[in-house]
Design a protein around this motif. Structure first.
Motif, short mmCIF file in Angstrom:
data_model
loop_
_atom_site.label_atom_id
_atom_site.label_comp_id
_atom_site.label_asym_id
_atom_site.label_seq_id
_atom_site.Cartn_x
_atom_site.Cartn_y
_atom_site.Cartn_z
N PRO A 329 29.47 38.91 38.49
CA PRO A 329 30.00 37.73 39.17
C PRO A 329 31.51 37.55 39.01
CG PRO A 329 28.78 37.09 37.21
CD PRO A 329 28.50 38.55 37.45
N ILE A 330 32.03 37.93 37.84
CA ILE A 330 33.47 37.76 37.61
C ILE A 330 34.26 38.64 38.59
CG2 ILE A 330 35.35 38.23 35.98
CD1 ILE A 330 33.54 37.24 33.76
N THR A 331 33.76 39.86 38.84
CA THR A 331 34.47 40.76 39.74
C THR A 331 34.19 40.48 41.21
OG1 THR A 331 32.66 42.38 39.49
CG2 THR A 331 34.62 42.65 38.08
N SER A 332 33.38 39.49 41.50
CA SER A 332 33.25 39.00 42.87
C SER A 332 33.96 37.66 43.01
CB SER A 332 31.77 38.84 43.25
OG SER A 332 31.14 40.08 43.37
N GLY A 333 33.96 36.88 41.93
CA GLY A 333 34.64 35.59 41.98
C GLY A 333 36.14 35.74 42.17
N ASP A 334 36.74 36.73 41.46
CA ASP A 334 38.19 36.89 41.58
C ASP A 334 38.59 37.26 43.01
OD1 ASP A 334 37.25 39.50 41.58
OD2 ASP A 334 38.30 40.11 39.76
N THR A 335 37.83 38.17 43.63
CA THR A 335 38.19 38.57 45.00
C THR A 335 37.74 37.54 46.03
OG1 THR A 335 36.20 39.97 44.98
CG2 THR A 335 38.33 41.04 44.58
N SER A 336 36.83 36.64 45.67
CA SER A 336 36.49 35.53 46.57
C SER A 336 37.72 34.66 46.80
CB SER A 336 35.36 34.69 45.99
OG SER A 336 34.16 35.41 45.94
N PHE A 337 38.37 34.30 45.70
CA PHE A 337 39.56 33.47 45.82
C PHE A 337 40.72 34.25 46.45
CE2 PHE A 337 37.36 31.19 42.30
CZ PHE A 337 37.23 29.97 42.93
N ARG A 338 40.81 35.52 46.12
CA ARG A 338 41.86 36.35 46.71
C ARG A 338 41.67 36.44 48.22
NH1 ARG A 338 45.42 39.93 44.39
NH2 ARG A 338 46.50 41.27 45.89
N SER A 339 40.43 36.66 48.64
CA SER A 339 40.13 36.74 50.06
C SER A 339 40.42 35.41 50.76
CB SER A 339 38.66 37.13 50.26
OG SER A 339 38.34 37.23 51.63
N ALA A 340 40.04 34.31 50.12
CA ALA A 340 40.31 32.99 50.70
C ALA A 340 41.81 32.77 50.87
CB ALA A 340 39.72 31.90 49.82
#
Length: 477
Positions: A329-340
């Motif tokens: 989840p940490i490695t998806s959460g970081d790119t979630s915000f980056r993508s946003a």
């Protein structure tokens, strides 16, 4: 066990057969200059190797979704295996490949820009709202879930609030700094932990001969658990997930050659499906439906993760497995915000070379996300599931329109797009978080909406000029 092993084999075979067919339908151009070179800026557009891109893509898309989702989906029994296999090969991997490759052909555009180009300018605003909602929900869930796991793993010696704060600090840095400074450097380490945990649990299931239930005609319809449409929203990551459509454009901006697309986009979706199969099988083999339901109700999917890991691998191995699950989840959460951040920048046409430009976009997102952490996880997951699969549905329609305009076999995207239109519309009409209508009325409305969408798709006429502008040919070498 036989159903489980056959499912794994089918996923691998699907990559080498159907994945190759999808690549052929799309028609790669190895000589074409990719956005990583054409728009290189040292921040988001950075050429990186195929291995690094593949690993980053896998870690981006494989959050708690392919673990928590299949664990909850295990309540449906072995029919969950069927959806993971068929969904991943014919829908999820196609979805990921098309969104990634179409983005590459259009200067690394994110889904809202692609929706505006292929579904109409009004849809650009609709999809922009959907994707931002989805990314904020994902980012928030992927703060809460790993924080809870870390809190339990450390014996509660550190407060949950401090853990959440530390994760947010990492997310802020990963969102603002160039992609190769943090994400490109720490993901190989995270990837090793992911592989260890997946191999450990999967290998343990096979070696111990775990009693994984077989798929039969008798258990195709579990008692008192309606399969449609809930199964297709409960298990999203691991089969088909709209969240992936927000992540693929990140890697489309770092891909060196179109030939790498099948491994990066289609292949990593198949890898995620294998992870989902392992955790669904583990949950089914170690708990019967009643006890699994009780554990989920009392401690959430995280409690199942901890118990499965320790039971299968012992204290030390189990701890490593839990750490691997924390990484996801940490490695998806970081790119979630980056993508946003990237989507907002594209939407408002704000350059991202200046640190201050990235900062003032990011701060409001993190404030909203922090407030969302105060909401119950179960409630968040319900909204996430619908927003996620609705985004997948829209992304599949984008792929279908792209292929139709290109005079190519659009059915590889059209069929799953039609199916997911039925699924998402039925759910939101029937669910308490939606309209709360009866199931029969929900079916009727979903049928009408799906027929209208399909008729609109086939009635749309594309001239030769549109066929020539599906790609942004300013980026051809």
């Amino acid at each position: 066990m036989i159903t489980f092993l056959i499912s794994i084999v089918l996923l691998v075979v699907g990559y080498f057969t159907y994945g190759k067919y999808v690549e052929k339908v799309f028609g790669i151009k190895q000589e074409r200059k990719t956005p990583a070179y054409a728009q290189e800026d040292g921040i988001d557009y950075v050429p990186m190797g195929t291995k690094s891109n593949s690993l980053i893509q896998l870690l981006n898309i494989a959050g708690v979704g392919p673990i928590f989702g299949p664990i909850m989906g295990a309540l449906y029994g072995p029919v969950a295996f069927l959806w993971i296999v068929l969904g991943a090969i014919f829908a999820g991997a196609v979805h990921d490949y098309l969104t990634g490759m179409i983005s590459i052909r259009n200067r690394g555009a994110h889904l809202p820009q692609l929706a505006g180009k292929f579904l109409g300018n009004a849809m650009k605003h609709v999809v922009n709202g959907f994707t931002l909602l989805l990314l904020l929900l994902v980012g928030t869930v992927f703060v809460s879930a790993p924080a809870a796991l870390i809190h339990n793993l450390t014996g509660n010696w550190m407060s949950l609030g401090i853990i959440v704060g530390l994760i947010f600090v990492y997310y802020i840095l990963a969102t603002l700094l160039p992609i190769d400074k943090i994400i490109g450097r720490v993901y190989p380490i995270f990837g090793a932990l992911l592989v260890i945990s997946a191999i450990g649990i999967g290998g343990g299931l096979v070696i111990t001969g775990a009693p994984i239930p077989e798929l039969t005609l008798e258990n195709m319809h579990p008692d008192n658990v309606p399969i449609f449409p809930l199964l297709f929203l409960t298990i999203s990551c691991g089969a088909l997930s709209g969240f992936h459509a927000t992540q693929s454009p990140i890697i489309s901006r770092t891909t060196k050659n179109e030939k790498a697309g099948r491994k990066i986009f289609y292949g990593m979706m198949i890898a995620e499906a294998i992870i989902a199969m392992i955790w669904a099988a583990a949950a089914m083999s170690l708990f019967d439906g009643k006890s699994l339901s009780a554990i989920i109700a009392n401690g959430g999917p995280a409690a199942v993760v901890s118990e499965v890991s320790v039971t299968m691998l012992g204290a030390v191995g189990g701890t490593l497995a839990v750490i691997g699950v924390i990484i996801l989840p940490i490695t998806s959460g970081d790119t979630s915000f980056r993508s946003a951040r990237m989507i907002l920048a594209d939407y408002f046409n704000i350059g991202q070379k200046k640190f201050s430009s990235r900062l003032w976009i990011a701060i409001p997102m993190f404030v909203v996300s922090f407030l969302l952490t105060k909401i119950d996880f179960t409630l968040l997951w319900r909204y996430f599931s619908w927003a996620n699969q609705s985004t997948a549905m829209l992304a599949l329609w984008v792929g279908a329109v792209y292929l139709k305009r290109s005079r190519k076999n659009h059915w590889i995207a059209t069929i799953p797009a039609i199916f997911m239109t039925v699924v998402t519309t039925t759910y939101i009409c029937n669910a308490p978080i939606g309209l709360g209508l009866s199931m029969n009325v929900s079916y009727l409305i979903a049928g009408i909406v799906t027929v209208l969408a399909t008729v609109l798709f086939f009635k749309s006429k594309f001239d030769e000029r549109e066929a020539l502008t599906v790609d942004d040919d300013r980026e051809v070498a």
